[in-house]
Motif scaffolding. Structure first.
Motif, short mmCIF file in Angstrom:
data_model
loop_
_atom_site.label_atom_id
_atom_site.label_comp_id
_atom_site.label_asym_id
_atom_site.label_seq_id
_atom_site.Cartn_x
_atom_site.Cartn_y
_atom_site.Cartn_z
N VAL A 1 0.88 -1.17 0.00
CA VAL A 1 0.00 0.00 0.00
C VAL A 1 0.92 1.22 0.00
CG1 VAL A 1 -1.95 -1.10 1.12
CG2 VAL A 1 -0.20 -0.01 2.53
N VAL A 2 0.59 2.21 -0.82
CA VAL A 2 1.43 3.39 -0.94
C VAL A 2 0.83 4.52 -0.12
CG1 VAL A 2 2.44 5.07 -2.55
CG2 VAL A 2 2.19 2.68 -3.23
N VAL A 3 1.66 5.11 0.74
CA VAL A 3 1.21 6.13 1.68
C VAL A 3 2.15 7.33 1.59
CG1 VAL A 3 0.73 6.64 4.10
CG2 VAL A 3 0.35 4.34 3.22
N ARG A 4 1.59 8.51 1.59
CA ARG A 4 2.41 9.73 1.62
C ARG A 4 3.02 9.91 3.01
NH1 ARG A 4 1.40 14.72 3.42
NH2 ARG A 4 -0.82 14.27 3.73
N ASP A 5 4.25 10.41 3.06
CA ASP A 5 4.92 10.66 4.32
C ASP A 5 4.07 11.55 5.23
OD1 ASP A 5 6.90 10.73 6.25
OD2 ASP A 5 7.96 12.43 5.33
N SER A 6 3.73 11.02 6.41
CA SER A 6 2.95 11.72 7.41
C SER A 6 3.21 11.01 8.72
CB SER A 6 1.46 11.66 7.05
OG SER A 6 0.68 12.32 8.02
N PRO A 7 3.19 11.71 9.85
CA PRO A 7 3.51 11.05 11.13
C PRO A 7 2.71 9.78 11.34
CG PRO A 7 3.40 13.41 11.45
CD PRO A 7 2.92 13.15 10.03
N GLY A 8 3.41 8.65 11.54
CA GLY A 8 2.75 7.38 11.78
C GLY A 8 2.21 6.72 10.53
N PHE A 9 2.34 7.41 9.37
CA PHE A 9 1.85 6.88 8.10
C PHE A 9 0.37 6.51 8.25
CE2 PHE A 9 6.40 5.23 8.36
CZ PHE A 9 6.93 6.47 8.03
N ALA A 10 -0.06 5.38 7.72
CA ALA A 10 -1.45 4.97 7.89
C ALA A 10 -1.59 3.94 9.00
CB ALA A 10 -2.01 4.40 6.58
N THR A 11 -0.73 2.93 8.97
CA THR A 11 -0.91 1.80 9.86
C THR A 11 -0.56 2.10 11.30
OG1 THR A 11 1.29 1.03 9.22
CG2 THR A 11 -0.59 0.12 8.02
N SER A 12 0.62 2.71 11.53
CA SER A 12 1.00 3.01 12.92
C SER A 12 0.05 4.03 13.53
CB SER A 12 2.44 3.54 12.97
OG SER A 12 3.35 2.52 12.63
N ARG A 13 -0.37 5.00 12.75
CA ARG A 13 -1.27 6.04 13.26
C ARG A 13 -2.58 5.43 13.74
NH1 ARG A 13 -2.21 11.68 10.00
NH2 ARG A 13 -3.93 12.56 11.25
N VAL B 1 4.42 -6.31 19.55
CA VAL B 1 5.21 -5.20 19.02
C VAL B 1 6.27 -4.77 20.04
CG1 VAL B 1 5.10 -2.76 18.36
CG2 VAL B 1 3.42 -4.38 17.47
N GLY B 2 5.90 -4.78 21.31
CA GLY B 2 6.77 -4.29 22.38
C GLY B 2 6.20 -3.01 22.96
N LEU B 3 5.97 -3.01 24.27
CA LEU B 3 5.39 -1.81 24.89
C LEU B 3 6.31 -0.61 24.77
CD1 LEU B 3 3.70 -4.21 26.20
CD2 LEU B 3 3.32 -2.63 28.10
N ASP B 4 7.62 -0.86 24.80
CA ASP B 4 8.58 0.24 24.64
C ASP B 4 8.51 0.83 23.24
OD1 ASP B 4 9.53 -2.23 23.71
OD2 ASP B 4 11.62 -1.67 24.01
N VAL B 5 8.31 -0.03 22.25
CA VAL B 5 8.19 0.45 20.87
C VAL B 5 6.91 1.28 20.73
CG1 VAL B 5 7.92 -0.24 18.46
CG2 VAL B 5 9.53 -1.46 19.95
N ARG B 6 5.81 0.76 21.27
CA ARG B 6 4.54 1.49 21.22
C ARG B 6 4.66 2.84 21.94
NH1 ARG B 6 -0.45 -1.21 19.65
NH2 ARG B 6 0.07 -1.51 17.47
N LEU B 7 5.36 2.85 23.07
CA LEU B 7 5.52 4.10 23.80
C LEU B 7 6.31 5.12 22.97
CD1 LEU B 7 5.34 5.86 26.33
CD2 LEU B 7 7.38 4.67 27.20
N GLY B 8 7.38 4.67 22.34
CA GLY B 8 8.18 5.57 21.53
C GLY B 8 7.39 6.16 20.38
N ILE B 9 6.60 5.32 19.71
CA ILE B 9 5.78 5.82 18.59
C ILE B 9 4.72 6.79 19.09
CG2 ILE B 9 4.15 5.15 16.78
CD1 ILE B 9 5.66 2.49 16.58
N ALA B 10 4.08 6.45 20.22
CA ALA B 10 3.05 7.33 20.78
C ALA B 10 3.63 8.69 21.15
CB ALA B 10 2.40 6.67 22.00
N GLN B 11 4.82 8.70 21.74
CA GLN B 11 5.46 9.97 22.11
C GLN B 11 5.74 10.81 20.87
OE1 GLN B 11 8.70 8.17 24.31
NE2 GLN B 11 7.87 8.88 26.25
N TYR B 12 6.19 10.15 19.81
CA TYR B 12 6.46 10.87 18.56
C TYR B 12 5.17 11.43 17.96
CZ TYR B 12 7.71 11.66 13.67
OH TYR B 12 7.88 12.22 12.42
N LEU B 13 4.12 10.62 17.96
CA LEU B 13 2.85 11.08 17.40
C LEU B 13 2.23 12.19 18.24
CD1 LEU B 13 1.24 7.71 16.23
CD2 LEU B 13 2.39 9.44 14.84
N ALA B 14 2.39 12.12 19.57
CA ALA B 14 1.88 13.18 20.42
C ALA B 14 2.60 14.49 20.13
CB ALA B 14 2.05 12.80 21.89
#
Length: 290
Positions: free
Chosen positions: A188-200, A244-257
């Motif tokens: 799936v092709v996604v334009r660069d945006s925080p978290g893209f589609a799936t992580s967001r 996924v790993g709670l630490d990984v999820r935390l890092g992504i959430a902090q970045y998205l916040a």
């Protein structure tokens, strides 16, 4: 965004490289090997390289047991080389970075790769949330840089998120889409945006599930069962967070916040569990015992 031209499978470069041999990097190397490419897997030291090779060997052997190899496991693994130097990427036509989700570390690794390979070599990052445009600054010319976000576990996952930066050349996107199909996965092709589609979307669901546990709305097991049976998710958001790993999820959430606002602010429970070392499957305890 739809995949450009619904590109058919495209033959991978004869030689490819993966930098970072953890679970994700080893899984990507496995996918490249099964698609017929010769793969160099780069790690930081000899012990890490040996562990990375062992991960790939186990994955290939499991593929052989399932009868999904076109040839013998020995033949496939003969196309794998492990090394501890970035020079191992020099002859690759595609290099995929798969190190930890740290902007500084990724930029350092990508810069080293860009200085090693020719200017026409495609360089990809496996980031799940970081800006492709920002990372591309380390890999001039930026037109050859793209995101290839594989999912964990790579052998069992059918999806790859192809993330295009502002400068990514259309022909690079088309080739990447074709390569993903060659690996037997759906792009799936996604334009660069925080978290893209799936992580967001995935993080939004996971964070709300964690808040529900903290508020005593329901148990982790019942929340996951509700999403699996009620919405036909193959796995519930809390078990997925463990994988996924709670630490990984935390890092992504902090970045998205930071980039998208307070709706992605990590719940206190997530912060507490990470600080206590409850990281999910890799630590033996998360929302579930492992």
């Amino acid at each position: 965004m739809t995949t450009p031209g619904r590109s058919a499978a495209v033959e991978l470069p004869p030689e490819t490289a993966v930098v970072g041999g953890g679970r994700m990097g080893a899984g990507i190397a496995h996918a490249l090997l099964l698609a017929g490419s010769t793969v160099t897997l780069v790690e930081t030291d000899s012990a890490a390289a040996a562990a990375a090779r062992a991960r790939v060997v186990r994955a290939v052997e499991r593929s052989a047991e399932r009868g999904t190899l076109a040839t013998s496991a020995h033949r496939v693994l003969s196309q794998l080389t492990t090394t501890t130097t970035i020079d191992g990427t020099a002859s690759a036509g595609l290099v995929i970075e798969a190190v930890s989700e740290s902007p500084a570390l990724k930029a350092s690794v990508l810069g080293a790769v860009a200085r090693t390979v020719g200017p026409s070599v495609v360089i990809a990052t496996n980031t799940s949330s970081l800006s492709i445009d920002e990372l591309s600054l380390a890999t001039p010319p930026a037109g050859r840089f793209i995101g290839l976000h594989f999912f964990n576990p790579v052998p069992a996952s059918g999806l790859v998120e192809v993330v295009t930066g502002t400068a990514t050349a259309p022909e690079v996107t088309a080739r990447a889409v074709g390569w993903v199909r060659t690996m037997g996965k759906t792009p799936v092709v996604v334009r660069d945006s925080p978290g893209f589609a799936t992580s967001r979307l995935g993080v939004a669901l996971g964070l709300e599930a964690i808040r529900m546990v903290a508020d005593g709305v329901a148990s982790a097991e019942d929340i996951d069962t509700a999403m699996s049976l009620g919405y036909r998710h193959p796995i519930g958001p809390l078990r997925l967070t463990d994988l996924v790993g709670l630490d990984v999820r935390l890092g992504i959430a902090q970045y998205l916040a930071k980039t998208l606002g307070s709706r992605f602010e990590p719940p206190a429970l997530l912060r507490e569990m990470v600080s206590e070392g409850h990281l999910g499957q890799k630590s033996g305890q998360g929302f579930y015992p492992w």
